[in-house]
Motif scaffolding. Structure first.
Motif, PDB file in Angstrom:
ATOM      1  N   ALA A   1      25.582  30.580  19.076  1.00 36.69           N
ATOM      2  CA  ALA A   1      24.345  29.415  18.817  1.00 36.69           C
ATOM      3  C   ALA A   1      25.165  27.953  19.115  1.00 36.69           C
ATOM      4  O   ALA A   1      24.574  27.178  19.764  1.00 36.69           O
ATOM      5  CB  ALA A   1      23.770  29.715  17.536  1.00 36.69           C
TER       6      ALA A   1
ATOM      7  N   ASP B   1      24.036  25.110  21.424  1.00 35.91           N
ATOM      8  CA  ASP B   1      23.712  23.665  20.995  1.00 35.91           C
ATOM      9  C   ASP B   1      24.748  22.570  21.776  1.00 35.91           C
ATOM     10  O   ASP B   1      24.244  21.651  22.328  1.00 35.91           O
ATOM     11  CB  ASP B   1      24.474  23.658  19.583  1.00 35.91           C
ATOM     12  CG  ASP B   1      24.063  22.163  18.969  1.00 35.91           C
ATOM     13  OD1 ASP B   1      23.336  21.420  19.347  1.00 35.91           O
ATOM     14  OD2 ASP B   1      24.479  22.034  17.881  1.00 35.91           O
TER      15      ASP B   1
ATOM     16  N   VAL C   1      19.817  21.561  18.690  1.00 42.32           N
ATOM     17  CA  VAL C   1      19.596  22.252  17.672  1.00 42.32           C
ATOM     18  C   VAL C   1      18.399  22.960  17.323  1.00 42.32           C
ATOM     19  O   VAL C   1      18.442  24.134  16.912  1.00 42.32           O
ATOM     20  CB  VAL C   1      19.852  21.278  16.247  1.00 42.32           C
ATOM     21  CG1 VAL C   1      19.698  21.899  15.105  1.00 42.32           C
ATOM     22  CG2 VAL C   1      21.161  20.489  16.263  1.00 42.32           C
TER      23      VAL C   1
ATOM     24  N   THR D   1      18.845  27.154  16.882  1.00 44.05           N
ATOM     25  CA  THR D   1      18.502  27.739  15.754  1.00 44.05           C
ATOM     26  C   THR D   1      17.374  28.688  15.979  1.00 44.05           C
ATOM     27  O   THR D   1      17.927  30.011  15.416  1.00 44.05           O
ATOM     28  CB  THR D   1      17.408  26.713  14.844  1.00 44.05           C
ATOM     29  OG1 THR D   1      18.353  25.440  14.458  1.00 44.05           O
ATOM     30  CG2 THR D   1      16.761  27.155  13.940  1.00 44.05           C
TER      31      THR D   1
ATOM     32  N   TRP E   1      18.738  32.749  14.821  1.00 46.72           N
ATOM     33  CA  TRP E   1      17.837  33.349  13.950  1.00 46.72           C
ATOM     34  C   TRP E   1      17.324  34.693  14.695  1.00 46.72           C
ATOM     35  O   TRP E   1      17.268  35.745  14.127  1.00 46.72           O
ATOM     36  CB  TRP E   1      16.509  32.753  13.897  1.00 46.72           C
ATOM     37  CG  TRP E   1      15.335  33.367  13.168  1.00 46.72           C
ATOM     38  CD1 TRP E   1      15.519  33.666  11.581  1.00 46.72           C
ATOM     39  CD2 TRP E   1      14.054  34.235  13.626  1.00 46.72           C
ATOM     40  NE1 TRP E   1      14.485  34.618  11.421  1.00 46.72           N
ATOM     41  CE2 TRP E   1      13.760  34.677  12.433  1.00 46.72           C
ATOM     42  CE3 TRP E   1      13.513  34.411  14.780  1.00 46.72           C
ATOM     43  CZ2 TRP E   1      12.326  35.431  12.671  1.00 46.72           C
ATOM     44  CZ3 TRP E   1      12.418  34.859  15.006  1.00 46.72           C
ATOM     45  CH2 TRP E   1      12.002  35.645  13.803  1.00 46.72           C
TER      46      TRP E   1
ATOM     47  N   PHE F   1      14.759  30.273   7.504  1.00 46.99           N
ATOM     48  CA  PHE F   1      16.115  29.826   8.033  1.00 46.99           C
ATOM     49  C   PHE F   1      15.747  28.527   8.686  1.00 46.99           C
ATOM     50  O   PHE F   1      16.652  27.827   8.810  1.00 46.99           O
ATOM     51  CB  PHE F   1      15.943  30.718   9.291  1.00 46.99           C
ATOM     52  CG  PHE F   1      17.251  30.822  10.092  1.00 46.99           C
ATOM     53  CD1 PHE F   1      18.317  31.535   9.525  1.00 46.99           C
ATOM     54  CD2 PHE F   1      17.374  30.428  11.440  1.00 46.99           C
ATOM     55  CE1 PHE F   1      19.680  31.599  10.211  1.00 46.99           C
ATOM     56  CE2 PHE F   1      18.473  30.562  12.038  1.00 46.99           C
ATOM     57  CZ  PHE F   1      19.731  30.950  11.405  1.00 46.99           C
ATOM     58  N   ALA F   2      14.563  27.921   9.329  1.00 48.48           N
ATOM     59  CA  ALA F   2      14.430  26.873   9.892  1.00 48.48           C
ATOM     60  C   ALA F   2      14.636  25.597   8.862  1.00 48.48           C
ATOM     61  O   ALA F   2      15.365  24.739   9.096  1.00 48.48           O
ATOM     62  CB  ALA F   2      13.056  26.792  10.478  1.00 48.48           C
TER      63      ALA F   2
ATOM     64  N   ASN G   1      18.411  25.073   8.418  1.00 52.68           N
ATOM     65  CA  ASN G   1      18.795  24.573   9.837  1.00 52.68           C
ATOM     66  C   ASN G   1      18.461  22.966   9.647  1.00 52.68           C
ATOM     67  O   ASN G   1      18.999  22.056  10.205  1.00 52.68           O
ATOM     68  CB  ASN G   1      18.664  25.193  10.886  1.00 52.68           C
ATOM     69  CG  ASN G   1      19.478  26.499  11.078  1.00 52.68           C
ATOM     70  OD1 ASN G   1      20.577  26.359  11.491  1.00 52.68           O
ATOM     71  ND2 ASN G   1      18.995  27.600  10.357  1.00 52.68           N
TER      72      ASN G   1
ATOM     73  N   LEU H   1      20.547  19.781  10.618  1.00 56.83           N
ATOM     74  CA  LEU H   1      19.890  18.875  11.708  1.00 56.83           C
ATOM     75  C   LEU H   1      20.108  17.515  11.110  1.00 56.83           C
ATOM     76  O   LEU H   1      20.772  16.522  11.990  1.00 56.83           O
ATOM     77  CB  LEU H   1      18.740  19.316  12.185  1.00 56.83           C
ATOM     78  CG  LEU H   1      17.942  18.166  13.015  1.00 56.83           C
ATOM     79  CD1 LEU H   1      18.871  18.107  14.478  1.00 56.83           C
ATOM     80  CD2 LEU H   1      16.699  18.673  13.194  1.00 56.83           C
TER      81      LEU H   1
END
Length: 109
Positions: free
Chosen positions: A24, A28, A51, A55, A59, A82-83, A86, A90
């Motif tokens: 990840a 990114d 991002v 993300t 996930w 999860f978001a 994150n 961010l």
């Protein structure tokens, strides 16, 4: 359950989690540089896009590989949680980028 087996399982899970995080991170970094350098996008927009994609990669990797035995039926709820976490990351990243780019003048790639 055998304690040795339990620790072995946790270690494997930790390695998988770290691997997914590493992938990840590379997503990114790659997408940010693609948008920032390749497409001459503003750094803030490039970071938000990179991002968001990273993300989703994290996930999906964690849901279907790292924690596949523990996933729940409510994908939407898992993704939302999860978001949300994150988004906090961010905000920190975008704030640091904004300060370095616009206040400190560090504008070169």
């Amino acid at each position: 359950m055998n304690p040795k087996h339990q620790w072995s399982g946790r270690f494997q899970e930790l390695v998988k989690f770290g691997s997914v995080g590493g992938v990840a991170y590379l997503v990114d970094l790659g997408i940010f540089n693609l948008f920032r350098i390749g497409l001459d996008t503003s750094p803030i927009v490039a970071k938000i896009i990179s991002v968001a994609v990273a993300t989703m990669v994290a996930w999906l990797g964690n849901r279907f590989w790292t924690f596949r035995e523990r996933r729940t039926a409510s994908r939407g709820r898992e993704l939302a949680g999860f978001a949300l976490v994150n988004v906090g990351g961010l905000v920190i990243g975008v704030l640091c980028l904004w300060v370095s780019h616009y206040l400190l003048g560090f504008t070169t790639p």
